[in-house]
Motif scaffolding. Structure first.
Motif, PDB file in Angstrom:
ATOM      1  N   HIS A 231       7.855 -14.490   5.205  1.00  0.00           N
ATOM      2  CA  HIS A 231       9.154 -14.203   4.576  1.00  0.00           C
ATOM      3  C   HIS A 231       9.936 -13.130   5.323  1.00  0.00           C
ATOM      4  N   LYS A 232      10.079 -13.338   6.624  1.00  0.00           N
ATOM      5  CA  LYS A 232      10.860 -12.390   7.421  1.00  0.00           C
ATOM      6  C   LYS A 232      11.747 -13.145   8.394  1.00  0.00           C
ATOM      7  N   LEU A 233      12.767 -12.474   8.895  1.00  0.00           N
ATOM      8  CA  LEU A 233      13.701 -13.048   9.856  1.00  0.00           C
ATOM      9  C   LEU A 233      14.151 -14.444   9.412  1.00  0.00           C
ATOM     10  N   PHE A 234      14.777 -14.487   8.262  1.00  0.00           N
ATOM     11  CA  PHE A 234      15.058 -15.711   7.531  1.00  0.00           C
ATOM     12  C   PHE A 234      16.104 -16.631   8.155  1.00  0.00           C
TER      13      PHE A 234
ATOM     14  N   ALA B 210      19.026 -11.737  23.701  1.00  0.00           N
ATOM     15  CA  ALA B 210      18.588 -13.090  24.048  1.00  0.00           C
ATOM     16  C   ALA B 210      17.070 -13.206  23.968  1.00  0.00           C
ATOM     17  N   VAL B 211      16.370 -12.195  24.476  1.00  0.00           N
ATOM     18  CA  VAL B 211      14.900 -12.203  24.426  1.00  0.00           C
ATOM     19  C   VAL B 211      14.420 -12.231  22.976  1.00  0.00           C
ATOM     20  N   PHE B 212      15.031 -11.430  22.116  1.00  0.00           N
ATOM     21  CA  PHE B 212      14.632 -11.395  20.704  1.00  0.00           C
ATOM     22  C   PHE B 212      14.859 -12.740  20.030  1.00  0.00           C
ATOM     23  N   ILE B 213      15.983 -13.394  20.332  1.00  0.00           N
ATOM     24  CA  ILE B 213      16.261 -14.704  19.743  1.00  0.00           C
ATOM     25  C   ILE B 213      15.232 -15.728  20.219  1.00  0.00           C
ATOM     26  N   LEU B 214      14.910 -15.729  21.507  1.00  0.00           N
ATOM     27  CA  LEU B 214      13.900 -16.650  22.027  1.00  0.00           C
ATOM     28  C   LEU B 214      12.561 -16.429  21.327  1.00  0.00           C
ATOM     29  N   ASN B 215      12.212 -15.176  21.096  1.00  0.00           N
ATOM     30  CA  ASN B 215      10.969 -14.869  20.392  1.00  0.00           C
ATOM     31  C   ASN B 215      11.014 -15.391  18.959  1.00  0.00           C
ATOM     32  N   GLN B 216      12.141 -15.211  18.293  1.00  0.00           N
ATOM     33  CA  GLN B 216      12.268 -15.705  16.920  1.00  0.00           C
ATOM     34  C   GLN B 216      12.206 -17.225  16.868  1.00  0.00           C
TER      35      GLN B 216
END
Length: 169
Positions: free
Chosen positions: A57-60, A40-46
Motif C-alpha cells: 500500500h505505497k506509491l499508489f 526518471a530513475v525513481f519512476i523506472l524503479n516504481q
C-alpha cells in the motif's frame, strides 16, 4: 530527493573547499538536470516495483493504476532526456556522468536480464556507485579538481546503506 540533493550539495561544498579549486559549473541548472535524471530513475524503479508497492500500500499512482505504465515510461524518458540535454549544454563531463548514472541506476538496477536490485551484491554496488557519482557531479559543479577527497567514500558508503535500509525491511 533529499538524499540525492544532500550527496550532490556535499560534493559542491567539497569541490569549493578543495585545494585545487577551479571554476565550477552553474549550480541551479545542474541541480535541475540531476533532479530530472533521478526523477526518471525513481519512476523506472516504481514501474518495476508495482506488485510489491501494491501489496505494501505505497506509491499508489502506478500500483493502483491511476497512472498507466506507458505514461510512466514516457514521463521517465522525457525526464531522462531533459536532464541529459540540460547537462549537455552545461558540461560534457557532467552529462557523461549522468548518462552512466541513468544506465546503472535506471536500467541495470531495475530491468532484466540484469535486475541488480534483486541481487544483494550488485544492488549494494549499484547504490554505492550512485552515491559516488552524485557526489562527483557536485564536486564538478563546485569546481573540484585533482584527487577526490577521502570524504567521497562516506557518500559511496551512504549510497550502499540506502540499498540496505530499503531492501532489508
Amino acid at each position: 530527493f533529499f538524499p540525492i540533493w544532500t550527496f550532490f550539495l556535499a560534493g559542491v561544498w567539497g569541490g569549493r573547499q578543495s585545494a585545487a579549486h577551479g571554476e565550477g559549473i552553474p549550480l541551479f541548472p545542474s541541480a535541475m538536470a540531476l533532479s530530472l535524471a533521478m526523477g526518471a530513475v525513481f519512476i523506472l524503479n516504481q514501474m518495476e516495483d508495482v506488485e510489491t508497492d501494491r501489496a505494501n500500500h505505497k506509491l499508489f499512482l502506478l500500483a493502483d493504476g491511476i497512472i498507466s505504465r506507458r505514461f510512466a515510461a514516457a514521463e521517465a524518458g522525457l525526464m531522462a532526456a531533459a536532464g541529459l540535454a540540460l547537462f549537455l549544454f552545461i558540461d560534457l563531463r557532467a552529462a557523461s556522468m549522468t548518462a552512466l548514472l541513468l544506465v546503472l541506476s535506471g536500467y541495470f538496477y531495475n530491468f532484466h536480464p540484469f535486475a541488480w536490485k534483486d541481487r544483494p551484491i550488485m544492488g549494494i554496488l549499484t547504490n554505492a556507485a550512485g552515491g559516488l557519482i552524485i557526489y562527483l557531479l557536485g564536486w564538478r559543479v563546485g569546481g573540484g579538481h585533482g584527487l577526490l577527497p577521502l570524504r567521497a567514500l562516506a557518500y559511496t558508503m551512504a549510497g550502499a546503506a540506502v540499498f540496505l535500509n530499503t531492501t532489508l525491511p
